[in-house]
Structures are given as structure tokens and as C-alpha cells.
Design a protein around this motif. Structure first.
Motif, short mmCIF file in Angstrom:
data_model
loop_
_atom_site.label_atom_id
_atom_site.label_comp_id
_atom_site.label_asym_id
_atom_site.label_seq_id
_atom_site.Cartn_x
_atom_site.Cartn_y
_atom_site.Cartn_z
N ALA A 108 0.91 -1.01 -0.06
CA ALA A 108 -0.03 0.10 -0.14
C ALA A 108 0.93 1.18 0.10
O ALA A 108 1.21 1.87 1.03
CB ALA A 108 -0.69 -0.02 1.15
N LEU A 109 1.38 1.65 -1.23
CA LEU A 109 2.55 2.53 -1.30
C LEU A 109 2.06 3.98 -2.21
O LEU A 109 1.10 3.73 -2.75
CB LEU A 109 3.62 1.91 -1.94
CG LEU A 109 4.28 0.81 -1.19
CD1 LEU A 109 5.44 0.10 -2.04
CD2 LEU A 109 4.83 1.09 -0.17
N ALA A 113 -1.23 4.23 -0.55
CA ALA A 113 -1.11 4.46 0.95
C ALA A 113 -2.30 5.71 1.32
O ALA A 113 -3.00 5.78 2.29
CB ALA A 113 0.30 4.88 1.47
N ARG A 122 -8.51 1.13 9.10
CA ARG A 122 -7.42 0.19 8.18
C ARG A 122 -7.29 -0.99 8.92
O ARG A 122 -6.80 -1.06 10.28
CB ARG A 122 -6.50 1.13 8.15
CG ARG A 122 -6.31 2.24 7.04
CD ARG A 122 -5.23 3.45 7.13
NE ARG A 122 -5.43 3.78 8.43
CZ ARG A 122 -6.32 5.06 8.53
NH1 ARG A 122 -7.15 5.28 7.47
NH2 ARG A 122 -6.47 5.56 9.65
N ILE A 130 3.42 -0.41 4.11
CA ILE A 130 2.78 0.86 3.81
C ILE A 130 3.53 2.21 3.97
O ILE A 130 4.39 2.09 4.89
CB ILE A 130 1.40 0.94 4.71
CG1 ILE A 130 0.55 2.35 4.44
CG2 ILE A 130 1.90 0.80 5.97
CD1 ILE A 130 -0.95 2.22 5.02
N ASN A 132 5.27 6.16 1.74
CA ASN A 132 5.09 7.05 0.72
C ASN A 132 6.49 7.39 0.32
O ASN A 132 7.41 8.24 0.69
CB ASN A 132 4.40 8.40 1.14
CG ASN A 132 3.01 8.24 1.43
OD1 ASN A 132 2.57 7.88 2.45
ND2 ASN A 132 2.14 8.26 0.41
#
Length: 251
Positions: A108-109, A113, A122, A130, A132
Motif C-alpha cells: 500500500a504505497l 497509501a 484500516r 505501507i 510514501n
């Protein structure tokens, strides 16, 4: 008239009791978020704004979303950024009347994310990754992470993720309350449904107003709280539920 979800190509949407489950389905690019998916998310939001239900967002093939589609992102210029393509739809998701649950497995990038950050809840798995990493690509996380993440995990960790590219594991995300629960991948959707069941037992209007008041700016309180409570004090559900509670107390 509802949306024809059978025509969707990037989301697999199923409708259940009091909820809609949308599975991101672009396995060939690890569910990267492209313009077609953004458009389908907008259509989904339009349906849920008109007919409020809980939304469960999930990935497929062991991945939530690897980020924005880099092929498309590579070609975007200043005017595309100013349109807020992803940020607009993520804000719309965050503002849906009923709660949104993100079921997170695998990557989940980036934009993935940020989509998760827009959810109210979540749930993750042990193999969740996860974060950024946008600055490694010469851009920034501009679809909500720079302000939502600070609210979710605090400023020091948010800066570690946004400026140093730190990626959290599922257990690390649980430790900082970015996710509320860790379950095995095969139990992920069941856990999301169980949470939806809990929410579904509450009065829908009370849930909707509580979510709206929770999101209001500080300056709006306590006036907005009082007004929302005034609406609920006159609702038939209040009397029905309180009468039922008092009857149970007598037994």
C-alpha cells in the motif's frame, strides 16, 4: 438509478447488506491507480453519496495498491497536478456519509497509501508494506499524505515516512495505530465485514452525523455538536432504541 458496476474494468464491486465492497483489480500493475480507476471511484462515490452505505476497499492478488500508475504519472505536467486528480477523489472518499474501511494486504504505497489514509478504518495483514516513497521519484505525496498522515501517526513518524521514505510493516503500522487490527491474509475480508457488521448495528443517522461532526474544524465546535444532537434527539430511532434499552433493563 444505481451505477452499473458490471461495466467497471478496474474495480470489482459487490453490494451486500448495508455495504459495498470494491476490490482494486489491475493485477498486471499491482493495482496501480490510473485515470480509469479514478473515474470508477468517482462513480462509486456518487452512488454512495446518493444511497449511503459502508464502503470496504480492498486489493487483489496479495496487493492493495502499489501506488499511482507511474506510466501515466511520468507524463503528467503542472496543469495535471493543479487538477488534483487523485487528491480530489480521495477527499470525496473521506467525506462519504458512512464509514470507509480499507482492507490492506501487501503493498500500500504512494497513492495506494494515500487512498488508505482517506479511509476511516484500516485493517492490515502481517505482510503489509505501507508508506510514501514519492520523493525517491522526484515528486511529493500530494494526495493527502502530507496532512492526513501527521494526524494519524504524529509529526515525527510522518516526516520519517514522507521525507526519508520509511516503509512500515504491518506490525509497525499496528504499533502506531495506523491500522487497528492485523489478521492473516485469508481472514482480511472477513475482518472487514465483521467491522462493517458492528457499524451496521448502530443507528445509521447517528453514525453519519458523528462522522460529519468528527471531521468538522475545531472552530465549528461545540455548535455543530449541539445542532447534530438536536437532530438526533428528534429522530424516531432515538426513541425506539432507548425504549428497547429500557425494556431490557426491566427484565
Amino acid at each position: 438509478m444505481g451505477v452499473d458496476y458490471s461495466s467497471f474494468t478496474t474495480l470489482q464491486v459487490t453490494e451486500g447488506e448495508g455495504r459495498v465492497t470494491a476490490v482494486l483489480n489491475r493485477p498486471e500493475v499491482r493495482n496501480a491507480i490510473d485515470s480509469a480507476m479514478v473515474q470508477e471511484l468517482h462513480l462509486l462515490c456518487a452512488d454512495l453519496e446518493e444511497n449511503p452505505r459502508i464502503l470496504i476497499l480492498a486489493g487483489s492478488n496479495g496487493v492493495f495498491a502499489s501506488g499511482a500508475d507511474i506510466g501515466q504519472l511520468r507524463e503528467r505536467r503542472r496543469d495535471d497536478a493543479l487538477r488534483g486528480i487523485n487528491s480530489t477523489v480521495f477527499s470525496r472518499i473521506a467525506q462519504l456519509p458512512m464509514p470507509v474501511i480499507a482492507a490492506l494486504d501487501g503493498y500500500a504505497l504512494g497513492g495506494g497509501a494515500e487512498l488508505a489514509f482517506a479511509a476511516d478504518f484500516r485493517i492490515g495483514t502481517p505482510r503489509l508494506k505501507i508508506g510514501n516513497p514519492e520523493t525517491s521519484l522526484g515528486i511529493m505525496a500530494a494526495a493527502g499524505a502530507t496532512w492526513r498522515l501527521k494526524e494519524l501517526v504524529g509529526e515525527p513518524l510522518a516526516k520519517d515516512i514522507l521525507l526519508a521514505g520509511r516503509i512500515l510493516t504491518g506490525e509497525e503500522a499496528l504499533a502506531v495505530h495506523l491500522v487497528t487490527e492485523i489478521v492473516e491474509p485469508e481472514q482480511l475480508l472477513a475482518a472487514a465485514d465483521a467491522l462493517a457488521d458492528l457499524i451496521g448495528r448502530q443507528d445509521p443517522l447517528a453514525v453519519r452525523l458523528t462522522k460529519a461532526v468528527f471531521a468538522a474544524p475545531a472552530a465549528a465546535h461545540p455548535v455543530i455538536d449541539t445542532l447534530a444532537q438536536g437532530i438526533l434527539f428528534e429522530s424516531s430511532a432515538k426513541f425506539d432504541r432507548m425504549d428497547a434499552f429500557l425494556e431490557r433493563k426491566k427484565k
